[in-house]
Write a protein that holds these residues in place. Structure first.
Motif: not given
Length: 287
Positions: A225-231, A242-245
């Motif tokens: 569901t999620s990923l964060t990294y430094v650039w 996330r949940e959508g339609t």
């Protein structure tokens, strides 16, 4: 029957989006009126079972087959036989207008809602529903099967739903994309990671990057569901699913960076991310 999605449009004002769809039906207004107001007829083409008190202020109920919950409710706002039938559905508003057109009718739907990013899902869904309505009126089999994603993506392109925005935040700028996808989060994650599961402290799998965001190490990951990294050292890139339609996952992508355009060219970054996301969306059609 004209079912060209390029005849359809969306407009957004004060956070509310109006989807407009117009179709010619080869049947007189009185026949079309019956098909859009009679619960027995609605059950053949409308996306849920419906109960209705056909008078302004009357109650409506919406229940999806197989759903054990209480269903949703609405209120009839307009009844003008055989010209106009309008009602609320939760926080949405639907207006169906019928005008004579030669020996047939022109049916116009205006669906007003708050989720602009969901416009392609709503448009593709109504496209199929109105196609089913046409077949019902013609006396043909109604079920044509669900959209595998191609219709959804054609509407996303038509409505320009792949574009991102730039915001000013404390200390710099932030790029933001919100894109409804046609597959669940697990499938999207597999397409992004390409078999290389992200690990905090290690390099980012290439699928999560662009050449406009030189990737540093992963700082946080919660598959799928999620990923964060430094650039570089100027900011971060974050992917969220996330949940959508109900068609698939809703992608939220943000990139933060300094205000100085020499160190953060937001126009170039927007273009690079849009290309990347559209490539992902296209690839998901065969996933």
């Amino acid at each position: 029957m004209n079912m060209n999605p390029h005849d359809d449009s969306v407009t957004t004002t004060d956070g509310r989006t109006a989807l407009r769809m117009e179709r010619r039906l080869a049947h007189p207004p009185e026949t079309v009126w019956a098909a859009i107001t009679d619960p027995a007829a609605l059950g053949h083409w409308f996306p849920s079972e419906v109960t209705v008190e056909l008078t302004p202020g009357g109650k409506m109920g919406f229940h999806f087959p197989g759903d054990s919950g209480p269903g949703m409710t609405g209120t009839v706002t307009d009844v003008d036989k055989p010209r106009l039938f309008a009602f609320t559905w939760g926080t949405d508003h639907l207006s169906w207008s019928i005008t004579p057109d030669g020996d047939g009718s022109l049916l116009t739907l205006v669906h007003t809602f708050g989720d602009r990013a969901g416009a392609a899902s709503f448009a593709s869904g109504w496209h199929l529903c109105i196609s089913a309505l046409s077949r019902l009126l013609d006396g043909n089999p109604v079920d044509a099967g669900p959209d595998a994603g191609e219709l959804h993506e054609s509407y996303a392109e038509r409505f320009g739903l792949g574009r991102g925005t730039v915001e000013t935040v404390d200390g710099g700028k932030r790029i933001r994309f919100e894109r409804q996808l046609v597959r669940p989060a697990e499938t999207v994650w597999a397409a992004l990671s390409a078999g290389i599961e992200p690990v905090a402290g290690l390099p980012v799998p290439e699928g999560f990057t662009t050449d406009r965001a030189p990737a540093g190490p992963v700082t946080e990951v919660r598959a799928p569901t999620s990923l964060t990294y430094v650039w570089r050292s100027e900011g971060t890139v974050r992917w969220e699913l996330r949940e959508g339609t109900g068609h698939g996952a809703r992608l939220f992508l943000t990139q933060t960076g300094p205000e100085d355009p020499e160190n953060f060219d937001t126009d170039a970054a927007l273009a690079a991310w849009q290309t990347r996301i559209e490539r992902l969306a296209k690839g998901l059609l065969t996933a």
